[in-house]
Design a protein around this motif. Structure first.
Motif, mmCIF file in Angstrom:
data_model
loop_
_atom_site.group_PDB
_atom_site.id
_atom_site.type_symbol
_atom_site.label_atom_id
_atom_site.label_comp_id
_atom_site.label_asym_id
_atom_site.label_seq_id
_atom_site.Cartn_x
_atom_site.Cartn_y
_atom_site.Cartn_z
ATOM 1 N N ALA A 180 14.375 29.448 7.481
ATOM 2 C CA ALA A 180 14.421 28.008 7.234
ATOM 3 C C ALA A 180 14.731 27.232 8.508
ATOM 4 C CB ALA A 180 15.483 27.703 6.172
ATOM 5 N N MET A 181 15.272 27.912 9.497
ATOM 6 C CA MET A 181 15.586 27.225 10.755
ATOM 7 C C MET A 181 15.343 28.185 11.904
ATOM 8 S SD MET A 181 19.756 27.221 10.654
ATOM 9 C CE MET A 181 19.872 26.629 12.329
ATOM 10 N N SER A 182 15.031 27.644 13.061
ATOM 11 C CA SER A 182 14.778 28.466 14.239
ATOM 12 C C SER A 182 16.091 28.948 14.834
ATOM 13 C CB SER A 182 14.016 27.640 15.289
ATOM 14 O OG SER A 182 13.845 28.368 16.479
ATOM 15 N N LEU A 183 16.139 30.216 15.187
ATOM 16 C CA LEU A 183 17.298 30.750 15.876
ATOM 17 C C LEU A 183 17.070 30.628 17.376
ATOM 18 C CD1 LEU A 183 17.890 33.966 13.743
ATOM 19 C CD2 LEU A 183 18.972 31.741 13.505
ATOM 20 N N LEU A 189 10.263 40.558 25.085
ATOM 21 C CA LEU A 189 9.648 39.737 24.043
ATOM 22 C C LEU A 189 10.108 40.176 22.662
ATOM 23 C CD1 LEU A 189 5.904 39.172 25.061
ATOM 24 C CD2 LEU A 189 7.604 37.410 24.559
ATOM 25 N N ALA A 190 10.115 41.482 22.427
ATOM 26 C CA ALA A 190 10.534 41.988 21.119
ATOM 27 C C ALA A 190 11.996 41.677 20.863
ATOM 28 C CB ALA A 190 10.282 43.494 21.051
ATOM 29 N N ALA A 191 12.848 41.839 21.879
ATOM 30 C CA ALA A 191 14.281 41.599 21.715
ATOM 31 C C ALA A 191 14.567 40.128 21.439
ATOM 32 C CB ALA A 191 15.038 42.061 22.958
ATOM 33 N N HIS A 192 13.933 39.232 22.189
ATOM 34 C CA HIS A 192 14.141 37.802 21.960
ATOM 35 C C HIS A 192 13.528 37.376 20.628
ATOM 36 C CE1 HIS A 192 16.047 36.399 25.709
ATOM 37 N NE2 HIS A 192 15.414 37.405 26.268
ATOM 38 N N GLY A 193 12.447 38.031 20.238
ATOM 39 C CA GLY A 193 11.883 37.748 18.922
ATOM 40 C C GLY A 193 12.855 38.112 17.813
ATOM 41 N N ARG A 194 13.470 39.291 17.912
ATOM 42 C CA ARG A 194 14.443 39.708 16.895
ATOM 43 C C ARG A 194 15.589 38.729 16.806
ATOM 44 N NH1 ARG A 194 13.216 44.814 19.087
ATOM 45 N NH2 ARG A 194 15.054 44.753 20.431
ATOM 46 N N GLN A 195 16.026 38.204 17.960
ATOM 47 C CA GLN A 195 17.128 37.243 17.947
ATOM 48 C C GLN A 195 16.752 35.973 17.202
ATOM 49 O OE1 GLN A 195 18.908 36.707 21.768
ATOM 50 N NE2 GLN A 195 20.325 35.137 21.094
ATOM 51 N N ARG A 196 15.464 35.657 17.201
ATOM 52 C CA ARG A 196 14.983 34.477 16.482
ATOM 53 C C ARG A 196 14.580 34.791 15.043
ATOM 54 N NH1 ARG A 196 12.941 30.066 19.242
ATOM 55 N NH2 ARG A 196 13.467 29.988 21.452
ATOM 56 N N GLY A 197 14.678 36.057 14.659
ATOM 57 C CA GLY A 197 14.244 36.437 13.316
ATOM 58 C C GLY A 197 12.763 36.699 13.226
ATOM 59 N N LEU A 198 12.125 36.996 14.344
ATOM 60 C CA LEU A 198 10.689 37.244 14.392
ATOM 61 C C LEU A 198 10.415 38.707 14.719
ATOM 62 C CD1 LEU A 198 9.604 34.188 16.589
ATOM 63 C CD2 LEU A 198 9.507 34.333 14.099
ATOM 64 N N HIS A 214 5.604 35.425 34.239
ATOM 65 C CA HIS A 214 7.043 35.213 34.397
ATOM 66 C C HIS A 214 7.713 35.244 33.030
ATOM 67 C CE1 HIS A 214 7.031 34.645 38.613
ATOM 68 N NE2 HIS A 214 6.344 33.521 38.598
ATOM 69 N N ILE A 215 8.877 35.876 32.962
ATOM 70 C CA ILE A 215 9.560 36.018 31.677
ATOM 71 C C ILE A 215 9.885 34.652 31.074
ATOM 72 C CG2 ILE A 215 11.866 36.206 32.690
ATOM 73 C CD1 ILE A 215 10.502 38.127 29.623
ATOM 74 N N ALA A 216 10.219 33.670 31.907
ATOM 75 C CA ALA A 216 10.518 32.331 31.380
ATOM 76 C C ALA A 216 9.305 31.744 30.668
ATOM 77 C CB ALA A 216 10.969 31.404 32.505
ATOM 78 N N GLU A 217 8.105 31.976 31.211
ATOM 79 C CA GLU A 217 6.888 31.454 30.593
ATOM 80 C C GLU A 217 6.564 32.222 29.316
ATOM 81 O OE1 GLU A 217 4.841 32.054 34.243
ATOM 82 O OE2 GLU A 217 4.513 29.908 34.537
ATOM 83 N N LEU A 218 6.837 33.522 29.325
ATOM 84 C CA LEU A 218 6.631 34.311 28.110
ATOM 85 C C LEU A 218 7.548 33.831 26.990
ATOM 86 C CD1 LEU A 218 6.355 37.879 29.689
ATOM 87 C CD2 LEU A 218 4.516 36.590 28.589
ATOM 88 N N LEU A 219 8.794 33.488 27.343
ATOM 89 C CA LEU A 219 9.725 33.006 26.322
ATOM 90 C C LEU A 219 9.347 31.604 25.849
ATOM 91 C CD1 LEU A 219 13.148 34.350 27.665
ATOM 92 C CD2 LEU A 219 11.613 35.336 25.944
ATOM 93 N N THR A 220 8.689 30.833 26.700
ATOM 94 C CA THR A 220 8.176 29.529 26.267
ATOM 95 C C THR A 220 7.081 29.716 25.218
ATOM 96 O OG1 THR A 220 8.696 28.490 28.385
ATOM 97 C CG2 THR A 220 7.037 27.412 27.016
ATOM 98 N N VAL A 221 6.220 30.716 25.423
ATOM 99 C CA VAL A 221 5.210 31.051 24.425
ATOM 100 C C VAL A 221 5.883 31.458 23.124
ATOM 101 C CG1 VAL A 221 3.384 32.699 23.814
ATOM 102 C CG2 VAL A 221 3.461 31.704 26.111
ATOM 103 N N LEU A 222 6.926 32.272 23.225
ATOM 104 C CA LEU A 222 7.644 32.721 22.031
ATOM 105 C C LEU A 222 8.252 31.542 21.281
ATOM 106 C CD1 LEU A 222 8.548 35.237 20.449
ATOM 107 C CD2 LEU A 222 10.619 35.254 21.854
#
Length: 233
Positions: free
Chosen positions: A7-10, A174-183, A200-208
């Motif tokens: 219901a909300m973004s982590l 990407l997988a680890a940050h996705g899990r933190q967001r519930g993805l 760049h990891i920062a740009e990848l996380l922007t995509v996420l």
């Protein structure tokens, strides 16, 4: 089971726990953790190219000190304050537990800031003041500083280079940050993103972040067709 949209973004704010070290940055994480939360070095200098994780570690260290009530800490990105008076920005900082100064290269053409940082370093070292965690895009000797005394001070302590993650490690991040967001970011999805996004990891996380918001809005899980549609790839 299919992934359920939350219901909300982590958030994935920088923490010491969610820093993906890869093979090359374990020493940096250990040194920063010890400095922030244990009896580690009073001064550390990190350097590396954009996206290597210097800013992540500095922000995470400051957050860890404040959250665990291990004292008080502040994070300052020098490129955002370099046009202000140094004394105004640094006032009182030598009296707190940890000062994290990022993007030292921003003061390369500012004699006033270099002079102020030189005296600030000396006050912290000689007066038993704040621990210092500093970062730049290169070694102290290659920052292009005009004040030789400041360059010398920055070189006295522990200097650690951060290395960019390889492709496998970026997929892990990407997988680890996705899990933190519930993805759930599957290997197939991660490889698809990595093949088309800036590396760049920062740009990848922007995509996420963008995929997370779209997933919440459309109540869909993250698949390759969904990524194609959202990112127009």
């Amino acid at each position: 089971m299919e992934q359920m949209a939350l219901a909300m973004s982590l958030t994935d704010e920088p923490t010491l726990d969610n820093f993906i070290t890869g093979a090359g940055n374990r020493l940096a994480l250990a040194a920063v953790t010890q400095q922030a939360l244990e009896n580690g070095e009073w001064y550390l200098y990190l350097y590396g190219n954009q996206g290597c994780g210097c800013s992540h570690l500095l922000q995470a260290a400051a957050a860890a000190v404040n959250e665990q009530q291990a004292g008080s800490a502040v994070y300052i990105a020098l490129d955002t304050v370099v046009n202000r008076l140094p004394g105004e920005v640094l006032e009182g900082c030598d009296e707190i537990s940890l000062v994290c100064l990022d993007n030292l290269q921003a003061v390369a053409d500012r004699a006033d800031w270099q002079e102020a940082l030189f005296h600030f370093y000396n006050r912290c070292r000689d007066g038993g003041g704040a621990k210092l965690l500093l970062a730049g895009n290169s070694t102290p000797q290659r920052l292009g500083l005009s004040l030789a005394d400041l360059e010398s001070r920055l070189s006295w302590g522990i200097v650690i280079q951060l290395h960019e993650l390889d492709d496998e490690e970026k997929l892990e991040a990407l997988a680890a940050h996705g899990r933190q967001r519930g993805l759930e970011i599957t290997a197939e999805v991660g490889q698809f993103i990595l093949a088309r996004s800036p590396r760049h990891i920062a740009e990848l996380l922007t995509v996420l972040e963008r995929l997370d918001q779209a997933s919440l809005t459309e109540k869909r899980k993250i698949t390759v067709p969904f990524v194609k549609a959202v990112m127009a790839w």
